[in-house]
Write an enzyme that holds these catalytic residues in place. Structure first.
Site, PDB file in Angstrom:
ATOM      1  N   ASP A  30      26.467  40.274  50.239  1.00  0.00           N
ATOM      2  CA  ASP A  30      26.201  40.381  48.805  1.00  0.00           C
ATOM      3  C   ASP A  30      24.697  40.334  48.568  1.00  0.00           C
ATOM      4  OD1 ASP A  30      25.892  39.457  45.928  1.00  0.00           O
ATOM      5  OD2 ASP A  30      28.066  39.593  46.037  1.00  0.00           O
ATOM      6  N   HIS A 105      37.130  44.164  45.296  1.00  0.00           N
ATOM      7  CA  HIS A 105      36.325  43.545  46.348  1.00  0.00           C
ATOM      8  C   HIS A 105      36.661  42.066  46.436  1.00  0.00           C
ATOM      9  CE1 HIS A 105      33.986  43.499  42.594  1.00  0.00           C
ATOM     10  NE2 HIS A 105      33.365  42.415  43.033  1.00  0.00           N
TER      11      HIS A 105
END
Length: 119
Positions: A30, A105
């Site tokens: 991320d 996700h």
């Protein structure tokens, strides 16, 4: 979908920091981590929400969970047989849940103690 950030990553138009990849899943770090380990696991095929992927392709939904477990093991967060030290799996489904990228996700989070509720 040309306007989907994660589809652009799958196509190679945008290069994510990949940690694991299979024929049908992609896992990458991320860009705004919320924990020392923060990896996103996505299907390469576009599905807007976790409910959408579960309804359209239950096998792919299972593969996403397996990919999340594999990422956790790879990142040293625990194994299927021994979940120590532990990790969190989060997905947001829809705008009221905080989903900001409308391509399903899973967030694999770990590397520090996490309590619920936060704070």
């Amino acid at each position: 979908m040309s306007d989907c950030l994660f589809c652009r990553m799958v196509s190679g138009e945008i290069a994510p920091d990949v940690v694991r990849e299979t024929d049908r899943t992609l896992a990458f770090r991320d860009v705004n981590p919320q924990a020392p380990t923060h990896v996103l696991v996505i299907p390469k095929e576009h599905h807007a929400t976790v409910g959408a992927v579960a309804a359209a392709d239950p096998q792919l939904a299972a593969e996403l969970l397996g990919a999340a477990q594999a990422v956790a093991e790879q990142e040293g967060l625990g194994t299927a047989d021994s979940p120590e030290p532990g990790w969190r799996l989060v997905t947001n489904s829809g705008p009221q849940a905080g989903q900001s990228v409308h391509h399903v996700h899973l967030h694999v989070l770990g590397g520090r103690g996490m309590t619920w509720p936060p704070g």
